[in-house]
Design a protein around this motif. Structure first.
Motif, PDB file in Angstrom:
ATOM      1  N   VAL A   1      35.036  43.103  39.668  1.00  0.00           N
ATOM      2  CA  VAL A   1      34.126  42.537  40.787  1.00  0.00           C
ATOM      3  C   VAL A   1      34.777  42.788  41.942  1.00  0.00           C
ATOM      4  N   PRO A   2      33.949  43.171  43.131  1.00  0.00           N
ATOM      5  CA  PRO A   2      34.626  43.165  44.349  1.00  0.00           C
ATOM      6  C   PRO A   2      34.922  41.700  44.962  1.00  0.00           C
ATOM      7  N   GLY A   3      35.822  41.677  45.383  1.00  0.00           N
ATOM      8  CA  GLY A   3      36.385  40.310  46.017  1.00  0.00           C
ATOM      9  C   GLY A   3      35.296  39.753  47.030  1.00  0.00           C
ATOM     10  N   SER A   4      34.657  40.509  47.598  1.00  0.00           N
ATOM     11  CA  SER A   4      33.570  40.098  48.721  1.00  0.00           C
ATOM     12  C   SER A   4      32.415  38.902  47.898  1.00  0.00           C
ATOM     13  N   VAL A   5      32.488  39.220  46.546  1.00  0.00           N
ATOM     14  CA  VAL A   5      31.520  38.460  46.139  1.00  0.00           C
ATOM     15  C   VAL A   5      31.840  36.935  45.949  1.00  0.00           C
ATOM     16  N   PHE A   6      33.165  36.868  46.168  1.00  0.00           N
ATOM     17  CA  PHE A   6      33.766  35.485  45.741  1.00  0.00           C
ATOM     18  C   PHE A   6      34.507  34.974  47.324  1.00  0.00           C
ATOM     19  N   SER A   7      34.701  35.952  48.111  1.00  0.00           N
ATOM     20  CA  SER A   7      35.454  35.360  49.176  1.00  0.00           C
ATOM     21  C   SER A   7      34.932  36.501  50.400  1.00  0.00           C
ATOM     22  N   GLN A   8      35.521  36.372  51.642  1.00  0.00           N
ATOM     23  CA  GLN A   8      35.305  37.220  52.561  1.00  0.00           C
ATOM     24  C   GLN A   8      36.122  38.513  52.731  1.00  0.00           C
ATOM     25  N   ARG A   9      36.996  38.756  51.519  1.00  0.00           N
ATOM     26  CA  ARG A   9      38.037  39.797  51.519  1.00  0.00           C
ATOM     27  C   ARG A   9      37.448  40.861  50.563  1.00  0.00           C
ATOM     28  N   ASN A  10      36.874  41.965  51.402  1.00  0.00           N
ATOM     29  CA  ASN A  10      36.520  43.170  50.853  1.00  0.00           C
ATOM     30  C   ASN A  10      37.823  43.956  50.590  1.00  0.00           C
ATOM     31  N   THR A  11      38.970  43.583  50.590  1.00  0.00           N
ATOM     32  CA  THR A  11      40.190  44.275  50.479  1.00  0.00           C
ATOM     33  C   THR A  11      40.792  43.959  49.177  1.00  0.00           C
ATOM     34  N   HIS A  12      40.193  43.140  48.404  1.00  0.00           N
ATOM     35  CA  HIS A  12      40.334  42.783  46.927  1.00  0.00           C
ATOM     36  C   HIS A  12      39.383  42.736  45.967  1.00  0.00           C
ATOM     37  N   VAL A  13      39.883  42.761  44.646  1.00  0.00           N
ATOM     38  CA  VAL A  13      38.967  42.861  43.521  1.00  0.00           C
ATOM     39  C   VAL A  13      39.208  41.573  42.574  1.00  0.00           C
ATOM     40  N   ARG A  14      38.298  41.116  42.008  1.00  0.00           N
ATOM     41  CA  ARG A  14      38.745  40.084  40.829  1.00  0.00           C
ATOM     42  C   ARG A  14      38.498  40.604  39.583  1.00  0.00           C
ATOM     43  N   ILE A  15      39.646  40.357  38.776  1.00  0.00           N
ATOM     44  CA  ILE A  15      39.453  40.849  37.269  1.00  0.00           C
ATOM     45  C   ILE A  15      39.965  39.931  36.592  1.00  0.00           C
ATOM     46  N   SER A  16      38.934  39.672  35.505  1.00  0.00           N
ATOM     47  CA  SER A  16      39.203  38.632  34.471  1.00  0.00           C
ATOM     48  C   SER A  16      40.021  39.154  33.407  1.00  0.00           C
ATOM     49  N   PHE A  17      40.943  38.181  32.741  1.00  0.00           N
ATOM     50  CA  PHE A  17      41.754  38.546  31.893  1.00  0.00           C
ATOM     51  C   PHE A  17      41.437  37.823  30.602  1.00  0.00           C
ATOM     52  N   ALA A  18      40.014  37.439  30.374  1.00  0.00           N
ATOM     53  CA  ALA A  18      39.638  36.792  29.379  1.00  0.00           C
ATOM     54  C   ALA A  18      38.999  37.721  28.475  1.00  0.00           C
ATOM     55  N   ALA A  19      40.061  38.587  27.941  1.00  0.00           N
ATOM     56  CA  ALA A  19      39.754  39.972  27.064  1.00  0.00           C
ATOM     57  C   ALA A  19      40.631  40.190  26.180  1.00  0.00           C
ATOM     58  N   SER A  20      40.577  40.692  25.192  1.00  0.00           N
ATOM     59  CA  SER A  20      41.792  41.006  24.306  1.00  0.00           C
ATOM     60  C   SER A  20      42.891  41.904  24.910  1.00  0.00           C
TER      61      SER A  20
ATOM     62  N   ASP B   1      39.749  48.921  50.569  1.00  0.00           N
ATOM     63  CA  ASP B   1      38.109  49.000  50.282  1.00  0.00           C
ATOM     64  C   ASP B   1      37.791  48.557  48.888  1.00  0.00           C
ATOM     65  N   GLY B   2      37.505  47.194  48.644  1.00  0.00           N
ATOM     66  CA  GLY B   2      37.411  46.602  47.427  1.00  0.00           C
ATOM     67  C   GLY B   2      35.840  47.244  46.641  1.00  0.00           C
ATOM     68  N   GLU B   3      34.877  47.361  47.578  1.00  0.00           N
ATOM     69  CA  GLU B   3      33.794  47.997  46.875  1.00  0.00           C
ATOM     70  C   GLU B   3      33.906  49.429  46.578  1.00  0.00           C
ATOM     71  N   ALA B   4      34.389  50.196  47.217  1.00  0.00           N
ATOM     72  CA  ALA B   4      34.637  51.665  46.872  1.00  0.00           C
ATOM     73  C   ALA B   4      35.665  51.650  45.652  1.00  0.00           C
ATOM     74  N   PHE B   5      36.569  50.873  45.576  1.00  0.00           N
ATOM     75  CA  PHE B   5      37.479  50.925  44.334  1.00  0.00           C
ATOM     76  C   PHE B   5      36.703  50.523  43.151  1.00  0.00           C
ATOM     77  N   VAL B   6      35.813  49.191  43.351  1.00  0.00           N
ATOM     78  CA  VAL B   6      34.976  48.998  42.098  1.00  0.00           C
ATOM     79  C   VAL B   6      34.248  50.335  41.743  1.00  0.00           C
ATOM     80  N   GLU B   7      33.633  51.012  42.482  1.00  0.00           N
ATOM     81  CA  GLU B   7      32.769  52.230  42.092  1.00  0.00           C
ATOM     82  C   GLU B   7      33.583  53.069  41.354  1.00  0.00           C
ATOM     83  N   GLN B   8      35.092  53.576  41.718  1.00  0.00           N
ATOM     84  CA  GLN B   8      35.706  54.255  41.128  1.00  0.00           C
ATOM     85  C   GLN B   8      35.978  53.812  39.632  1.00  0.00           C
TER      86      GLN B   8
END
Length: 86
Positions: free
Chosen positions: A52-71, A36-43
């Motif tokens: 970001v929950p994967g459901s924002v970018f695809s139909q998969r709510n089972t994933h999350v999107r994580i940017s590594f454009a950080a230090s 559950d990507g959305e529940a995981f994002v809440e945690q």
């Protein structure tokens, strides 16, 4: 620099998450434990980590999107939180 950061986050998550190395993008798209990507994002947000929950970018709510454009320091903190809440 992005390749090094990509490898850092991939290696940091691969033991607890189903994840593949990104090819050319600055984000990684792991499947979250429990499916559950959305529940995981809440945690994550409750632990001061924004992902970001994967459901924002695809139909998969089972994933999350994580940017590594950080230090690297920020990435290491994020990896620690993600592994702790997984």
């Amino acid at each position: 620099r992005y390749k090094k950061k990509r490898d850092l986050i991939y290696e940091g998550l691969r033991e607890k998450f189903r994840v593949q190395k990104s090819r050319g993008a600055f984000y990684i798209f792991p499947e979250v434990p429990g499916g559950d990507g959305e529940a995981f994002v809440e945690q994550a947000i409750q632990n001061n980590l924004f992902i970001v929950p994967g459901s924002v970018f695809s139909q998969r709510n089972t994933h999350v999107r994580i940017s590594f454009a950080a230090s690297e320091e920020t990435l290491l903190k994020g990896i620690e939180v993600l592994n702790r809440i997984s």
